[in-house]
Design a protein around this motif. Sequence first.
Motif, short mmCIF file in Angstrom:
data_model
loop_
_atom_site.label_atom_id
_atom_site.label_comp_id
_atom_site.label_asym_id
_atom_site.label_seq_id
_atom_site.Cartn_x
_atom_site.Cartn_y
_atom_site.Cartn_z
N ILE A 1 0.86 -1.18 0.00
CA ILE A 1 0.00 0.00 0.00
C ILE A 1 0.90 1.23 0.00
O ILE A 1 1.85 1.31 0.78
CB ILE A 1 -0.90 0.05 1.26
N CYS A 2 0.57 2.20 -0.88
CA CYS A 2 1.35 3.44 -0.88
C CYS A 2 0.68 4.46 0.04
O CYS A 2 -0.41 4.21 0.56
CB CYS A 2 1.49 4.00 -2.30
N HIS B 1 -3.18 3.33 -2.55
CA HIS B 1 -3.28 2.42 -3.69
C HIS B 1 -2.69 1.08 -3.25
O HIS B 1 -1.65 1.05 -2.60
CB HIS B 1 -2.48 2.94 -4.89
N THR B 2 -3.36 -0.02 -3.60
CA THR B 2 -2.83 -1.33 -3.24
C THR B 2 -2.36 -2.05 -4.50
O THR B 2 -2.93 -1.89 -5.58
CB THR B 2 -3.89 -2.19 -2.52
N THR C 1 8.15 1.52 -5.96
CA THR C 1 7.24 2.61 -6.31
C THR C 1 5.85 2.07 -6.62
O THR C 1 5.70 0.98 -7.15
CB THR C 1 7.74 3.40 -7.52
N CYS C 2 4.87 2.86 -6.30
CA CYS C 2 3.49 2.53 -6.61
C CYS C 2 3.29 2.62 -8.12
O CYS C 2 3.64 3.64 -8.72
CB CYS C 2 2.54 3.50 -5.89
N CYS D 1 0.61 5.74 -8.82
CA CYS D 1 0.94 7.16 -8.63
C CYS D 1 2.44 7.46 -8.60
O CYS D 1 2.83 8.61 -8.60
CB CYS D 1 0.28 7.70 -7.37
N SER E 1 4.47 6.89 -6.09
CA SER E 1 4.95 7.17 -4.74
C SER E 1 5.95 6.10 -4.29
O SER E 1 5.80 4.93 -4.58
CB SER E 1 3.77 7.19 -3.76
N VAL F 1 5.90 3.33 0.43
CA VAL F 1 5.19 2.06 0.28
C VAL F 1 5.42 1.21 1.52
O VAL F 1 6.54 1.14 2.03
CB VAL F 1 5.68 1.31 -0.98
#
Length: 169
Positions: A7-8, A12-13, A34-35, A38, A40, A43
């Motif tokens: 999960i970020c 977001h999963t 990184t996600c 997005c 990110s 995480v």
Amino acid sequence: MIRYQLICDEEHTFESWFANSAAFDSLSDLGEITCPICGSTQVRKAIMAPNVSPRTRQKSSDDAPRPASSTSSEVATIADSDAPVDVSNNSDAAAQVAQLVEAIRQVRDEVLAKSENVGSRFAEEARKIHFEEVEPRAIYGQATSEEARDLVEDGVDFYALPTLPEDRN
């Protein structure tokens, strides 16, 4: 290999595979995870139920048949998908995962075949295309986590190509 649900910081999963738990910790500390939604690098691991196969035992004459538990079905969701993957039957789950990996492989191969590899200049080239400094074209390459964050802040649309199991070998 170990699979983690991640999960970020934007909630977001997604899933990712790692050689071992230490590999996740090391990559996470370096900001290399990184996600895919997005970009990110904030995480963390999500809480996951362990995937433990029931132990089989030989049936003795004293053993009575046991009814199946109504709670034995487990469901896993891959990358925020609305279509859950039923893992109550391991062979079905393995087949579904294999189909998913093959579909991802085909999409990735098509993107690579129809795009120009700009290597480490990805962020620079993506920004030029976004701001119409050059003719639009499909590109791919590498960007650091910081470059990816800057592209997101600049409003440049891009997507991370999925990493497949053979990419880690």
